[in-house]
Design a protein around this motif. Structure first.
Motif, PDB file in Angstrom:
ATOM      1  N   GLN A  72       0.835  -1.219   0.000  1.00 41.99           N
ATOM      2  CA  GLN A  72       0.000   0.000   0.000  1.00 41.99           C
ATOM      3  C   GLN A  72       0.865   1.263   0.000  1.00 41.99           C
ATOM      4  O   GLN A  72       0.550   2.253  -0.663  1.00 41.99           O
ATOM      5  N   ALA A  73       1.965   1.208   0.734  1.00 36.22           N
ATOM      6  CA  ALA A  73       2.872   2.372   0.782  1.00 36.22           C
ATOM      7  C   ALA A  73       3.444   2.653  -0.609  1.00 36.22           C
ATOM      8  O   ALA A  73       3.581   3.810  -1.010  1.00 36.22           O
ATOM      9  N   ALA A  74       3.756   1.587  -1.345  1.00 39.34           N
ATOM     10  CA  ALA A  74       4.289   1.773  -2.709  1.00 39.34           C
ATOM     11  C   ALA A  74       3.224   2.374  -3.619  1.00 39.34           C
ATOM     12  O   ALA A  74       3.515   3.247  -4.452  1.00 39.34           O
ATOM     13  N   ALA A  75       1.973   1.916  -3.459  1.00 39.89           N
ATOM     14  CA  ALA A  75       0.890   2.462  -4.291  1.00 39.89           C
ATOM     15  C   ALA A  75       0.737   3.955  -4.045  1.00 39.89           C
ATOM     16  O   ALA A  75       0.546   4.740  -4.979  1.00 39.89           O
ATOM     17  N   GLN A  76       0.829   4.329  -2.773  1.00 40.91           N
ATOM     18  CA  GLN A  76       0.699   5.762  -2.449  1.00 40.91           C
ATOM     19  C   GLN A  76       1.877   6.562  -2.979  1.00 40.91           C
ATOM     20  O   GLN A  76       1.724   7.628  -3.548  1.00 40.91           O
ATOM     21  N   ARG A  77       3.069   6.004  -2.819  1.00 39.44           N
ATOM     22  CA  ARG A  77       4.273   6.754  -3.192  1.00 39.44           C
ATOM     23  C   ARG A  77       4.416   6.896  -4.709  1.00 39.44           C
ATOM     24  O   ARG A  77       4.781   7.948  -5.217  1.00 39.44           O
ATOM     25  N   PHE A  78       4.104   5.799  -5.452  1.00 42.62           N
ATOM     26  CA  PHE A  78       4.366   5.804  -6.896  1.00 42.62           C
ATOM     27  C   PHE A  78       3.101   5.999  -7.734  1.00 42.62           C
ATOM     28  O   PHE A  78       3.171   6.015  -8.959  1.00 42.62           O
ATOM     29  N   GLY A  79       1.940   6.068  -7.076  1.00 40.17           N
ATOM     30  CA  GLY A  79       0.690   6.209  -7.827  1.00 40.17           C
ATOM     31  C   GLY A  79       0.058   4.873  -8.126  1.00 40.17           C
ATOM     32  O   GLY A  79      -1.157   4.723  -8.092  1.00 40.17           O
ATOM     33  N   SER A  80       0.890   3.856  -8.404  1.00 42.51           N
ATOM     34  CA  SER A  80       0.390   2.489  -8.600  1.00 42.51           C
ATOM     35  C   SER A  80       1.552   1.512  -8.434  1.00 42.51           C
ATOM     36  O   SER A  80       2.714   1.912  -8.379  1.00 42.51           O
TER      37      SER A  80
END
Ligand code: NAP
Length: 255
Positions: A72-80
């Protein structure tokens, strides 16, 4: 829906402080992919961040929610999220009759539990745009190696997980694959390859006559995460010097 071929977004490497995981982080960054490095060892994560200028997050396979949180942190940081690789694992070399309940449970949790959590989190994060999931099995899941009962069972579970998840999520453009290494010179196998006799005996079991390097496993994982492999799913790729499929030529036989 876009396919894995066109999905932008970041790649999460779970177990990024390990030998294979670290090599995978470096390779993906060299390819220009945005990476989130997830690991358990805080100081090793800090060292990786300093070396590679990569964002990090802590995960522990003992608490699978931390794996969900990392994705989830990666989705937030990179958009997807375009890719998730699970390089978390352990090695228990013990026959079944001397394996305790705690050792069995830990082997399952670290190797199969982390893989399941990686698939679950990735499937949620990728369901609208597709992506690639790459897990790590072992040659021990395919061939009977003595004193590998617990780890062989856990890694065989990873291979079943790969095929079922590949079937479930194919219509979402999510590809699920694994690599199955032979004996690789990593942290976890150090006692084996630091001992000259043990290393030579193990090398002989691999038709290519040597042990593997972490970078060789990382290269295969990066390939499975690459949009160029957009038509590959449900596969377990042996990266094992021939260990699982080739009987080495007896060294005494003339070439
Ligand atoms: N090396 C081989 O010969 C071989 C053969 C077949 C399969 N494999 C598989 O290859 C993958 C990569 O292993 P490797 O060879 O690179 O060994 P490694 O260098 O020892 O890496 C293993 C990684 O797993 C992490 N880990 C262990 N328990 C964890 C937990 N409870 N929570 C979070 N992380 C945990 C370790 O973190 P810490 O640094 O915090 O301990 C480390 O980052 C593993 O899945 C392994 O089973 C390796």
């Amino acid at each position: 829906m876009t396919t894995a071929n066109s999905s932008p977004g970041g790649v999460v490497v779970l177990g990024a402080t390990g030998s294979v995981g670290g090599e995978l982080v470096r390779r993906l960054l060299m390819q220009g992919r945005p990476v989130l490095a997830a690991g358990r060892n805080r100081s090793a994560l800090a060292a990786l961040a300093a070396e590679c200028d990569v964002p990090t997050v802590e995960v522990d396979a003992a608490d699978l929610a931390t794996i969900d949180a990392a994705v989830q942190a990666a989705a937030q940081r990179f958009g997807s999220v375009a890719g998730v690789a699970n390089c978390i694992g352990s090695l228990l070399l013990r026959p079944a009759h001397t394996t305790s309940d705690a050792q069995w449970q830990e082997t399952l949790q670290v190797n199969l539990g982390s893989a399941f959590a990686a698939v679950r989190a990735a499937a949620k994060a990728m369901r609208t745009h597709g992506g690639a999931i790459a897990l790590v099995s072992s040659a021990a899941a395919q061939i009977g190696l003595p004193s590998h009962e617990a780890i062989a069972a856990a890694k065989a579970g990873v291979e079943g997980l790969v095929r079922s998840a590949a079937a479930t999520y194919a219509n979402r453009g999510i590809r699920v694959n694994a690599v199955a290494p032979g004996l690789v010179k990593s942290h976890m196998t150090e006692p084996l390859w630091q001992n000259e006799t043990a290393a030579a005996n193990s090398a002989q079991m691999h038709a290519l006559g040597r042990l593997g390097e972490p970078a060789e496993v990382a290269a295969a994982l990066a390939w499975l995460l690459d949009p160029a492999t957009s038509w590959v799913t449900g596969q377990v790729l042996a990266v094992d010097g021939g260990l699982s499929s080739i009987i080495p030529r007896p060294s005494s036989r003339p070439g």
